[in-house]
Design an enzyme around this catalytic site. Structure first.
Site, mmCIF file in Angstrom:
data_model
loop_
_atom_site.group_PDB
_atom_site.id
_atom_site.type_symbol
_atom_site.label_atom_id
_atom_site.label_comp_id
_atom_site.label_asym_id
_atom_site.label_seq_id
_atom_site.Cartn_x
_atom_site.Cartn_y
_atom_site.Cartn_z
ATOM 1 N N GLY A 41 0.951 -1.223 -0.305
ATOM 2 C CA GLY A 41 0.092 0.404 -0.394
ATOM 3 C C GLY A 41 0.894 1.164 0.221
ATOM 4 O O GLY A 41 0.439 2.230 -0.393
ATOM 5 N N GLU A 96 3.826 4.225 5.621
ATOM 6 C CA GLU A 96 2.535 3.230 5.537
ATOM 7 C C GLU A 96 1.557 3.557 4.609
ATOM 8 O O GLU A 96 1.840 5.291 5.340
ATOM 9 C CB GLU A 96 2.136 2.907 6.751
ATOM 10 C CG GLU A 96 1.017 2.041 6.634
ATOM 11 C CD GLU A 96 1.097 0.689 6.332
ATOM 12 O OE1 GLU A 96 1.581 0.973 5.143
ATOM 13 O OE2 GLU A 96 0.527 -0.621 6.991
ATOM 14 N N ASP A 100 -4.850 1.510 10.601
ATOM 15 C CA ASP A 100 -6.640 1.766 10.676
ATOM 16 C C ASP A 100 -6.480 0.591 12.198
ATOM 17 O O ASP A 100 -6.517 1.987 13.058
ATOM 18 C CB ASP A 100 -6.880 0.068 9.746
ATOM 19 C CG ASP A 100 -8.088 0.541 9.987
ATOM 20 O OD1 ASP A 100 -9.006 1.115 10.186
ATOM 21 O OD2 ASP A 100 -8.991 -1.319 9.334
ATOM 22 N N PHE A 149 -13.912 2.992 4.078
ATOM 23 C CA PHE A 149 -13.169 1.696 3.324
ATOM 24 C C PHE A 149 -11.863 2.908 2.266
ATOM 25 O O PHE A 149 -13.215 2.857 1.402
ATOM 26 C CB PHE A 149 -13.228 0.508 2.900
ATOM 27 C CG PHE A 149 -12.692 -0.255 2.593
ATOM 28 C CD1 PHE A 149 -11.366 -1.232 4.065
ATOM 29 C CD2 PHE A 149 -12.140 -0.697 1.224
ATOM 30 C CE1 PHE A 149 -10.427 -1.763 3.565
ATOM 31 C CE2 PHE A 149 -11.032 -1.084 1.304
ATOM 32 C CZ PHE A 149 -9.654 -1.955 2.507
ATOM 33 N N ASP A 156 -5.494 -0.575 -1.590
ATOM 34 C CA ASP A 156 -6.724 -1.731 -2.213
ATOM 35 C C ASP A 156 -7.818 -2.205 -1.822
ATOM 36 O O ASP A 156 -7.811 -2.120 -0.810
ATOM 37 C CB ASP A 156 -6.013 -2.837 -2.904
ATOM 38 C CG ASP A 156 -6.263 -3.351 -2.093
ATOM 39 O OD1 ASP A 156 -5.011 -3.002 -0.280
ATOM 40 O OD2 ASP A 156 -5.822 -4.795 -1.847
ATOM 41 N N ARG A 162 -4.774 0.369 -6.774
ATOM 42 C CA ARG A 162 -4.275 1.066 -5.742
ATOM 43 C C ARG A 162 -3.748 1.976 -7.131
ATOM 44 O O ARG A 162 -3.241 2.859 -6.507
ATOM 45 C CB ARG A 162 -3.187 -0.039 -6.012
ATOM 46 C CG ARG A 162 -3.586 -0.955 -4.749
ATOM 47 C CD ARG A 162 -2.208 -1.799 -4.182
ATOM 48 N NE ARG A 162 -2.280 -3.505 -3.974
ATOM 49 C CZ ARG A 162 -2.300 -3.113 -3.093
ATOM 50 N NH1 ARG A 162 -2.051 -2.250 -2.343
ATOM 51 N NH2 ARG A 162 -2.444 -4.595 -2.446
#
Ligand code: IMP
Length: 188
Positions: A41, A96, A100, A149, A156, A162
């Site tokens: 990510g 990162e 979450d 989300f 993704d 992405r």
């Protein structure tokens, strides 16, 4: 059909990356930085961030799996590709895409800390504090967002999206049939 709604535009993201890079450049002036991206990510965020850094930079990557192909965390973090560089005695910045639950970063932070870096900090593009399961804060965070989300800019859903240039919210329940919406925006 569900629609992807823009949460953060390309220009908002780039402006924020400029601000993060300015802070990092100031904080690490005169030092060499080992920037470690968490695959997959972080790859786009990290690529943009390191190009704004003016201190000497070495890049490396770790790959972890925690989610599989769902939108809920399994809670289990597994390293599937370790770093190539040595961490001992170096200034390390872990990069990162999003925090979450915090499980991934907490795990990797403790893992790298145990290898004796001169310093260890964390840089994230996004933070979803509502879903935190472990106490973990990023040192350099771009945006705090509600519990959507999100996809795009490296993030993704089932390995798709992405490549999208901005950050979009995935409509709940509409994951299987989504299309890009040109306008429309969620208020953060
Ligand atoms: P954590 O361990 O729960 O903090 O999750 C971190 C990882 O979960 C991130 O690196 C992402 O891969 C994934 N993740 C968490 N939230 C999202 C999201 O909204 N969209 C896409 N991936 C997410």
């Amino acid at each position: 059909m569900g629609k992807l709604e823009v949460v953060l535009t390309e220009s908002e993201i780039q402006k924020k990356i400029d601000e993060l890079a300015d802070r990092i450049n100031r904080d690490y002036a005169g030092k060499e930085l080992l920037v470690v991206g968490i695959l997959r990510g972080a790859f786009i965020f990290m690529a943009d961030l390191v190009r704004k850094l003016e201190v000497p930079v070495v890049v490396d990557f770790v790959a972890v799996s925690s989610y599989g192909d769902a939108t809920e965390s399994s809670g289990i973090v597994r390293i599937i590709k370790d770093m190539d560089e040595s961490v001992a005695g170096r200034h390390v910045l872990l990069v990162e895409d999003i925090i979450d639950t915090g499980l991934t970063l907490k795990y990797l932070y403790d893992y790298l800390k145990a290898r004796g870096p001169a310093s260890l900090r964390v840089c994230t593009l996004l933070d979803k504090p509502d879903r935190r399961q472990v106490d973990f804060q990023s040192d350099y965070n771009g945006f705090t967002i509600p519990d959507y989300f999100v996809v795009g800019f490296g993030l993704d859903y089932k390995q798709l999206y992405r490549n999208l240039p901005a950050v979009y919210a995935l409509p709940p329940g509409g994951e299987e049939e989504t299309c890009l919406q040109g306008q429309g925006r969620r208020n953060l």
